[in-house]
Write an enzyme that holds these catalytic residues in place. Structure first.
Site, PDB file in Angstrom:
ATOM      1  N   PRO A  50       1.397   1.128   0.283  1.00  0.00           N
ATOM      2  CG  PRO A  50      -0.881   1.276  -0.237  1.00  0.00           C
ATOM      3  CD  PRO A  50       0.422   0.706  -0.730  1.00  0.00           C
ATOM      4  CG  ASP A  89      -4.272   0.110   2.321  1.00  0.00           C
ATOM      5  OD1 ASP A  89      -5.321   0.434   1.721  1.00  0.00           O
ATOM      6  OD2 ASP A  89      -3.788  -1.028   2.286  1.00  0.00           O
ATOM      7  CD1 TRP A 564      -6.230  -7.494   1.217  1.00  0.00           C
ATOM      8  CD2 TRP A 564      -4.172  -6.827   0.635  1.00  0.00           C
ATOM      9  NE1 TRP A 564      -5.431  -7.566   2.330  1.00  0.00           N
ATOM     10  CE2 TRP A 564      -4.171  -7.165   1.997  1.00  0.00           C
ATOM     11  CE3 TRP A 564      -2.990  -6.375   0.045  1.00  0.00           C
ATOM     12  CZ2 TRP A 564      -3.029  -7.067   2.793  1.00  0.00           C
ATOM     13  CZ3 TRP A 564      -1.857  -6.285   0.827  1.00  0.00           C
ATOM     14  CH2 TRP A 564      -1.891  -6.630   2.179  1.00  0.00           C
ATOM     15  CD  GLN A 600       2.549  -6.849   1.987  1.00  0.00           C
ATOM     16  OE1 GLN A 600       1.604  -7.108   1.240  1.00  0.00           O
ATOM     17  NE2 GLN A 600       2.372  -6.209   3.121  1.00  0.00           N
ATOM     18  CD1 TRP A 604       0.154  -3.353  -2.651  1.00  0.00           C
ATOM     19  CD2 TRP A 604       2.398  -3.342  -2.704  1.00  0.00           C
ATOM     20  NE1 TRP A 604       0.546  -2.238  -3.338  1.00  0.00           N
ATOM     21  CE2 TRP A 604       1.916  -2.197  -3.389  1.00  0.00           C
ATOM     22  CE3 TRP A 604       3.775  -3.537  -2.605  1.00  0.00           C
ATOM     23  CZ2 TRP A 604       2.764  -1.267  -3.973  1.00  0.00           C
ATOM     24  CZ3 TRP A 604       4.618  -2.609  -3.181  1.00  0.00           C
ATOM     25  CH2 TRP A 604       4.124  -1.491  -3.860  1.00  0.00           C
ATOM     26  CE  LYS A 637       3.026 -11.158  15.118  1.00  0.00           C
ATOM     27  NZ  LYS A 637       1.709 -11.528  14.625  1.00  0.00           N
ATOM     28  CE  LYS A 640       2.583  -0.079  20.449  1.00  0.00           C
ATOM     29  NZ  LYS A 640       1.648  -0.138  19.339  1.00  0.00           N
TER      30      LYS A 640
END
Ligand SMILES: [Zn+2]
Ligand SMILES: [Zn+2]
Length: 987
Positions: A50, A89, A564, A600, A604, A637, A640
């Protein structure tokens, strides 16, 4: 009439085509059908990790989506039922932090003043604020997933399953409450787990003081222990100096001060260099007068006592920690020197002490370091908590009281300097952890918290990990395996508000504790009464109290769970197991496949693995694909504020979702490497694969127009057809094998060369065949071959470029519903002819060499030549290939030569074969060259006039050259036929 968009030159509008396909899928519920029409007992299980809906989806999310869509589509086509349900999430620091900013709240205390109920209501109303945008992006990207029935980690049913999981681990002795050191965010006033820090890439370079301090040894005249620290604010919490018993130490005499310093032998020159640079000039005689008094092993120092830097009236006490200091463990806490079981301010031996930096003597503040805390356990040292929940110095620290720790640093330093206890005072820049949300520097802090015992669980985790297939494979032993071996205890409790509440009730008067595993259990414990307007979140849940057997009141611990642990519970919590869907869960566990970004492995993937190993002794997934990072084109990276990348939606609008999907899925990012996203490469791939295939499709549609082209066996025996079938079966085999191994980039790699072969060789050499009259066998063979190849290609591309594949399939198989409901191609190994493929490669190489020779001789291809001869080194090849007249004909036609001669040449020549072009032009050859030029010009005129292949024309040719006029007259029957001319008039 041929429709205009079906002429071979029609330019494709991929984004528009994709929008139409989306409508088609929606209208005919193709996604739903692709699940429902597959048998319920043949499952392929996929878990969706999620995301938070607190921001717009970015390239990274779409990369995961490409992977999470392609794999299920592949298995669906292989006959499996692949349920795909989205998840959100909802809890945790990220959303809390957003709301704090919105509401202008700056600390946990301000949240309490604002009201937990109002704060949580604000979180709930905002948590899915980008839900609509996500739906828009995911749909446009062509990802099939059920977002209408998304699970949410904030749902009561989800939380109840998390309770169950926690209570099971508690019963198994795998979770415990302890007072120990964890990472702590002073602004958020909560502990964090190591994985939250690694997941957020949350380290930054920070300048800190680096000071060396003197501790006066008791009972030895003018003798000091030297220790080094970068956190002066922890000095009031010092209760020991740790040394390494096996290191060599020195007692040196400093004549300037007439005192003795204790330091590690190997650090002597460094320390004196620093000291002298500060206090004495380099050539000062004093610096040379420093003498070693004595050399000894560290173990000799153990037990030495020293004077505390700060008054022992700085009494140790537990953190206020919203009043929930663990009563059971409180006895272990130091009560300063008044506690007779604990003794501080002495030298202790700890093997971790090294002489790599500092002095070889380590300042030990048990409340603020993991090693320090361990030392306090082993050596029964007092733990002095001198910092409060908000990272401010406590009242007991006298002059520093109330100061944020970093502001206390300079005051501590100047205080020590005044007292003559400061040896050196420098600055250092080093990497330190920060809060992944609020960017406050984290500290290590002793606190009461709940942990999953990774130490106890480790053997099970390692065992379960053996059953996981990783892509890339190296992760099994590397990134993930190593991570498991060294993972620390997992702090799962948060002193926060918007999270699943921990189901632990404790008695205020005795040590009784109740861990609740379900709502029914809670209701029973509470005597059947639960508050009205029930919500499992705080503060409602905190009101549930019940009586202990001792008569005391049992109250809930105010902790919430680490989010988590919640997302790691997704396999069972998303289906409310074990309260519902028992059978469904059992059939759906473990997953066949999960895929996320490589970080992850600490997030996760890892947390899910911990929970699954603990609860079921199994891994959560059999196959795990970890992808790399997508950086902006400039290698930075994506940001924005820097505007260094194009929004993925814009890319899809411009080039189409297929192009973006194919670009991502075929790149090294699938091998867990970082890529610099390039709009241009994405556009280039669109042109070189999808654009070319679109043109091939146009050829088919143009020439098959109005004909009934059926795919039937046996296949065409024409050599080009046999070759392209062989190539296609090889492609199908390759894609299938790679997809079975979850290597998506590997699966896509051979697609582009195949498309090249199809268009630049098969189609190029077959165009003339297709143009022949309708009833010509060769024409029909070419069309039915192309139809079958394109149809198989539509299926092979369906998981990767689902829109293009659908369009192609519909164009060829209009009557059938969708390529995504069709079956994956069966591999026909018998069709693969490796000899033919290598011979064809030889043909193409000869052609290339021949064309180069023509360029060198300045003889354009339209000028027919007498012959090309190929001289072989080995006679066996010469004999074998001489019999392949079908292949030689290809060379002849492509190079426009009368004859292809194969000979045996010099056996010592370096190459296996070499060519020679006969460049002598006879009048006959010139005439042929003229004919080619003539027809080419006529075809161009036809095209310019917008004629279709069926239209006929009348030709009028003017010539004032007698030879040319004669040639035209000779050739006029052929010319008429080729250019579809009813009549030719020469003037
Ligand atoms: Zn924070
Ligand atoms: Zn009690």
């Amino acid at each position: 009439m041929t429709k205009p968009e079906q002429t071979p030159s029609a330019r494709p509008d991929f984004p528009k085509m994709e929008e139409e396909i989306l409508e088609f899928w929606d209208k005919h519920k193709i996604f739903e059908r692709s699940i429902e029409e597959r048998p319920e007992n043949k499952l392929f299980v996929f878990y969706d990790g999620p995301p938070f809906a607190t921001g717009l989806p970015h390239h990274g999310h779409l990369l995961q989506s490409a992977l999470k869509d392609a794999v299920p589509r592949y298995w669906t086509m292989n006959g499996y039922r692949v349920d795909r349900v989205w998840g959100w999430d909802c809890h945790g620091i990220p959303i809390e932090n957003m709301i704090e900013k919105d509401l202008g709240l700056n600390s946990r205390r301000e949240i309490l003043e604002y009201g937990i109920d109002k704060f949580n209501a604000a979180c709930r109303s905002t948590v899915l604020m980008y839900d609509k945008e996500w739906r828009k992006y995911i749909r446009r990207f062509g990802r099939w997933v059920d977002m209408d029935h998304a699970y949410k980690t904030m749902d009561d049913a989800y939380i109840e399953s998390v309770w169950w999981a926690f209570s099971e681990l508690y019963k198994k002795g795998l979770v415990y409450k302890d007072f120990r050191v964890s990472l702590y965010c002073p602004r958020c006033s909560t502990p964090l787990s190591n994985s939250e820090v690694t997941m957020g890439h949350s380290y930054r370079d920070e300048e800190d003081p680096a000071i060396t301090v003197k501790f006066k040894v008791i009972g030895q005249d003018k003798t000091y222990l030297l220790a080094w620290t970068t956190t002066p604010w922890t000095l009031p919490a010092n209760t020991a100096i740790a040394i390494n018993p096996d290191l060599a130490y020195l007692k040196i005499h400093i004549p300037e001060k007439d005192e003795y310093w204790i330091i590690a032998e190997s650090r002597k020159s460094e320390i004196l260099k620093d000291y002298i640079r500060e206090d004495l000039s380099d050539d000062h005689p004093e610096s040379k007068a420093i003498q070693v008094e004595r050399r000894f092993e560290g173990k000799e120092m153990v037990g030495w006592k020293y004077e505390p830097l700060y008054e022992s009236s700085y009494v140790a006490r537990p953190t206020s920690h919203v009043g929930e200091m663990d009563r059971v463990d409180a006895g272990r806490l130091g009560r300063g020197t008044s506690d007779d079981r604990l003794e501080g301010y002495r030298v202790v031996d700890m093997p971790y002490v090294s002489a790599e930096d500092g002095t070889g003597l380590v300042h030990t503040a048990p409340a603020f370091g993991e090693d320090d805390f361990n030392a306090s356990k082993i050596h029964k040292l007092p733990v002095l908590l001198t910092v409060d929940d908000e990272g401010k110095m406590m009242l007991e620290t006298g002059p520093f009281a109330g100061l944020p720790i970093k502001q206390a640093d300079p005051l501590v330093i100047s205080d020590l300097e005044k007292r003559g206890l400061l040896v050196t005072n420098q600055r250092i820049t080093h990497s330190v952890p920060e809060c992944y949300r609020c960017k406050t520097l984290l500290i290590y802090k002793a606190q009461t918290a709940w942990f999953v015992s990774i130490d106890k669980l480790r053997p099970k985790m390692l065992d379960a990990a053996k059953k996981i297939h990783w892509v890339p494979e190296s992760f099994k032993e590397g990134r993930f395996g190593n991570g498991l071996s060294s993972a620390p205890e997992w702090n799962i409790s948060r002193t926060r508000y918007w999270g699943a509440p921990m189901p632990v009730w404790e008695c205020e008067s005795c040590t009784e504790r109740k861990v609740i595993g379900s709502m029914a259990e809670l209701k029973e414990a509470a005597g059947g009464r639960l508050p009205k307007d029930w919500d499992m979140h705080r503060p409602g849940i905190d009101l549930v109290e019940f009586k202990c057997e001792c008569g005391g009141a049992m109250k809930r611990t105010t902790f919430t769970f680490d989010c988590w642990l919640e997302s790691g519970s997704m396999p069972y919590a998303s289906v409310h197991y074990p309260f519902e869907n028992r059978e469904k869960f059992e059939a759906h566990f473990p997953a066949d496949f999960v895929g996320e970004a490589q970080d992850q492995t600490r997030g996760w993937f890892y947390n899910m693995h911990v929970m699954s190993s603990g609860l079921f002794g199994k891994p959560a997934a059999k196959n795990i694909v970890a992808t790399g990072m997508i950086l902006a084109a400039d290698g930075k990276k994506m940001s924005k504020s820097l505007k260094n990348y194009t929004d993925p939606y814009e890319i899809m609008d411009k080039y189409g979702a297929d192009a973006l999907r194919m670009y991502l899925l075929s790149s090294n990012v699938m091998a867990a490497e970082a890529i610099n996203f390039s709009d241009e490469e994405c556009a280039q791939l669109q042109r070189s694969v999808l654009g070319i295939l679109w043109n091939v499709r146009q050829f088919y549609l143009t020439y098959a127009e109005g004909k009934r082209i059926e795919i039937q066996k046996p296949h065409s025996m024409q050599v080009l057809d046999r070759w392209i079938f062989s190539r296609m079966q090889g492609l199908a085999k390759n894609v299938t094998e790679k997809m079975n191994g979850y290597d998506l980039a590997g699966a896509l790699r051979p697609v582009r060369p195949f498309v090249d072969d199809l268009s630049t060789w098969w189609l190029r050499r077959s165009r003339e065949r297709m143009k022949q009259t309708l009833d010509a066998d060769d024409s029909y063979d070419a069309l039915r071959t192309l139809r079958e190849v394109l149809l198989e290609l539509a299926k092979l591309l369906a998981p990767f470029t689902p829109f293009f594949a659908e369009r192609l399939y519909q164009d060829l198989e209009g009557g059938k519903m969708s390529v995504h409901l069709d079956r994956w191609p069966k591999i026909d190994e018998g069709t693969i002819d490796e000899r033919l493929e290598s011979d064809m490669e030889w043909v193409r190489n000869v052609v290339t060499a021949g064309l180069e020779a023509r360029v060198a001789a300045k003889l354009p291809v339209r000028q027919a030549l007498a012959s090309i001869s190929v001289g072989f080194k080995a006679s066996a090849e010469q004999i074998r290939l001489s019999q392949r007249t079908d292949l030689l004909a290809l060379i002849r036609d492509e190079l426009n030569v009368e004859r292809v001669l194969l000979t045996v040449s010099d056996p010592n020549q370096p190459q296996d074969w070499m060519i020679e072009l006969d460049t002598v032009l006879t009048p006959e050859l010139k005439k042929k060259g003229f004919y080619r030029e003539m027809t080419r010009n006529i075809m161009q005129l036809r095209k310019q006039s917008g004629l279709t292949p069926g239209d006929t024309v009348k030709l009028k040719i003017a010539s004032d050259d007698a030879e040319l006029t004669a040639w035209i007259k000779d050739l006029q029957d052929d010319l008429a036929k080729e250019s579809k001319a009813e009549s030719i008039e020469v003037v």
